[in-house]
Enzyme design. Structure first.
Site, mmCIF file in Angstrom:
data_model
loop_
_atom_site.group_PDB
_atom_site.id
_atom_site.type_symbol
_atom_site.label_atom_id
_atom_site.label_comp_id
_atom_site.label_asym_id
_atom_site.label_seq_id
_atom_site.Cartn_x
_atom_site.Cartn_y
_atom_site.Cartn_z
ATOM 1 C CB SER A 193 -13.199 8.734 1.844
ATOM 2 O OG SER A 193 -12.236 7.731 1.706
ATOM 3 C CD1 TRP B 220 -10.275 11.864 3.947
ATOM 4 C CD2 TRP B 220 -11.925 13.019 2.986
ATOM 5 N NE1 TRP B 220 -10.496 11.333 2.695
ATOM 6 C CE2 TRP B 220 -11.500 12.013 2.094
ATOM 7 C CE3 TRP B 220 -12.953 13.879 2.586
ATOM 8 C CZ2 TRP B 220 -12.065 11.834 0.825
ATOM 9 C CZ3 TRP B 220 -13.522 13.705 1.322
ATOM 10 C CH2 TRP B 220 -13.090 12.700 0.467
ATOM 11 C CE LYS C 211 -5.840 -0.872 -1.192
ATOM 12 N NZ LYS C 211 -4.628 -0.226 -0.645
ATOM 13 C CE LYS D 78 -8.827 13.955 1.085
ATOM 14 N NZ LYS D 78 -8.149 12.892 0.360
ATOM 15 C CE LYS E 87 -4.942 5.640 9.443
ATOM 16 N NZ LYS E 87 -4.108 5.079 10.512
ATOM 17 C CG ASP F 173 -1.702 1.177 1.449
ATOM 18 O OD1 ASP F 173 -2.312 1.632 0.472
ATOM 19 O OD2 ASP F 173 -1.730 1.715 2.585
ATOM 20 C CG LEU F 174 1.534 5.807 -1.649
ATOM 21 C CD1 LEU F 174 3.046 5.749 -1.762
ATOM 22 C CD2 LEU F 174 0.957 6.581 -2.833
ATOM 23 C CG ASP F 175 -1.981 7.381 0.658
ATOM 24 O OD1 ASP F 175 -1.182 8.296 0.428
ATOM 25 O OD2 ASP F 175 -2.885 7.061 -0.133
ATOM 26 C CD GLU G 179 -3.532 -1.738 2.742
ATOM 27 O OE1 GLU G 179 -3.630 -0.877 3.638
ATOM 28 O OE2 GLU G 179 -3.883 -1.533 1.569
ATOM 29 C CG ASP G 180 -1.898 2.432 6.489
ATOM 30 O OD1 ASP G 180 -2.270 2.028 5.362
ATOM 31 O OD2 ASP G 180 -2.151 3.576 6.912
ATOM 32 C CB THR H 172 0.268 10.534 2.030
ATOM 33 O OG1 THR H 172 0.640 9.179 1.779
ATOM 34 C CG2 THR H 172 1.204 11.476 1.295
ATOM 35 C CB SER I 170 -2.007 3.233 -3.535
ATOM 36 O OG SER I 170 -2.682 4.383 -3.083
ATOM 37 C CB ALA I 171 -7.606 3.304 -3.111
ATOM 38 C CB SER I 172 -3.852 7.398 -3.673
ATOM 39 O OG SER I 172 -3.612 8.747 -4.012
HETATM 40 C C1 G6P Z 1 -5.678 5.612 -0.217
HETATM 41 C C2 G6P Z 1 -5.824 6.306 1.123
HETATM 42 C C3 G6P Z 1 -7.194 6.863 1.304
HETATM 43 C C4 G6P Z 1 -7.592 7.709 0.108
HETATM 44 C C5 G6P Z 1 -7.520 6.888 -1.161
HETATM 45 C C6 G6P Z 1 -7.840 7.707 -2.403
HETATM 46 O O1 G6P Z 1 -6.344 4.416 -0.158
HETATM 47 O O2 G6P Z 1 -5.527 5.418 2.168
HETATM 48 O O3 G6P Z 1 -7.211 7.641 2.485
HETATM 49 O O4 G6P Z 1 -8.916 8.205 0.255
HETATM 50 O O5 G6P Z 1 -6.204 6.390 -1.290
HETATM 51 O O6 G6P Z 1 -6.836 8.673 -2.586
HETATM 52 P P1 G6P Z 1 -6.917 9.897 -3.582
HETATM 53 O O7 G6P Z 1 -5.532 10.496 -3.490
HETATM 54 O O8 G6P Z 1 -7.209 9.341 -4.939
HETATM 55 O O9 G6P Z 1 -7.980 10.799 -3.107
HETATM 56 MG MG MG Z 2 -2.811 3.043 3.623
#
Ligand code: G6P
Ligand code: MG
Length: 219
Positions: free
Chosen positions: A53, A26, A148, A79, A46, A10-12, A172-173, A18, A117-119
């Site tokens: 979210s 948020w 996730k 956000k 998370k 995972d990344l964040d 993962e965290d 992050t 990562s979902a990010s």
């Molecule tokens: C990760 C983080 C989440 C975040 C998601 C989407 O999973 O843990 O906190 O909401 O990514 O990130 P983004 O940068 O696309 O908003």
């Molecule tokens: Mg994470």
């Protein structure tokens, strides 16, 4: 025979902190909506995608029915802009302790790596940290349909690595992230609090405790 062939990160909150900035951004958005969130509730955010979210926050504040899709997109964009301002100066020294050495160790051992990562900010963050090239693959969050704890993103990582689940370990965290790893049939290392990361096979207090031997013992 050595069995461990791939590690999916995972990344964040695992590669860099992050997760803290996601929380702060948020929290500011929630304040604008008169919704008070705290770190305990944040554990439920998370690992969860941006729009999911937002829905969780609105539901928590009992305001889910108050906004249409356009308004929700505007809030999510607000956000994200705030979040991007917070991470604009992110740099190699923001990589979490021990992580660079651990990635080098994996590379030397011929173990393949991926980021799940979902990010949608993942590529930019990895470039800013100067470690994008350390990973063989980064799953494109834009192509993932189910947030996730659904296993989709870790299954996608296995596909990119071209490896079966039983020779890989995920790190993962987030509770949702650990569920995602486990439901993909992969062994999970949790980084954080064992009472939160209940389904992880091993929980470490921090990334500085990551050891190749621990991962090898899981597969
Ligand atoms: C990760 C983080 C989440 C975040 C998601 C989407 O999973 O843990 O906190 O909401 O990514 O990130 P983004 O940068 O696309 O908003
Ligand atoms: Mg994470």
């Amino acid at each position: 025979m050595e069995k461990l062939e791939g590690v999916i990160f995972d990344l964040d909150g695992v590669i860099t902190d992050t997760a803290e900035y996601h929380y702060r951004a948020w929290k500011k958005l929630a304040e604008r909506l008169d919704i008070k969130i705290d770190r305990v509730f944040n554990e439920e955010l998370k690992g969860v995608s941006r729009m999911d979210s937002l829905d969780r926050i609105l539901e928590y504040g009992d305001r889910l029915a108050d906004f249409n899709a356009t308004e929700k997109n505007e809030m999510a964009d607000w956000k994200n802009e705030l979040y991007k301002e917070m991470i604009v100066d992110i740099k190699p020294s923001d990589i979490l302790p021990g992580m660079e050495a651990f990635l080098d160790e994996l590379k030397q051992a011929g173990i393949r790596t991926a980021v799940a990562s979902a990010s949608k900010n993942a590529e930019v963050i990895l470039q800013s940290l100067g470690i994008r090239e350390q990973f063989d693959f980064v799953v494109d969050a834009a192509k993932i349909e189910k947030s996730k704890p659904d296993p989709e993103i870790f299954l996608k990582a296995l596909e990119l690595l071209d490896l079966p689940a039983d020779v890989c370990v995920g790190v993962e965290d987030a509770a949702a992230g650990v569920d995602s790893i486990k439901d993909a049939g992969i062994r999970a290392i949790g980084i954080g609090d064992a009472t939160v990361l209940r389904r992880a096979d091993v929980v470490l207090a921090g990334t500085d405790e990551l050891r190749l031997e621990t991962l090898k013992s899981l597969v």
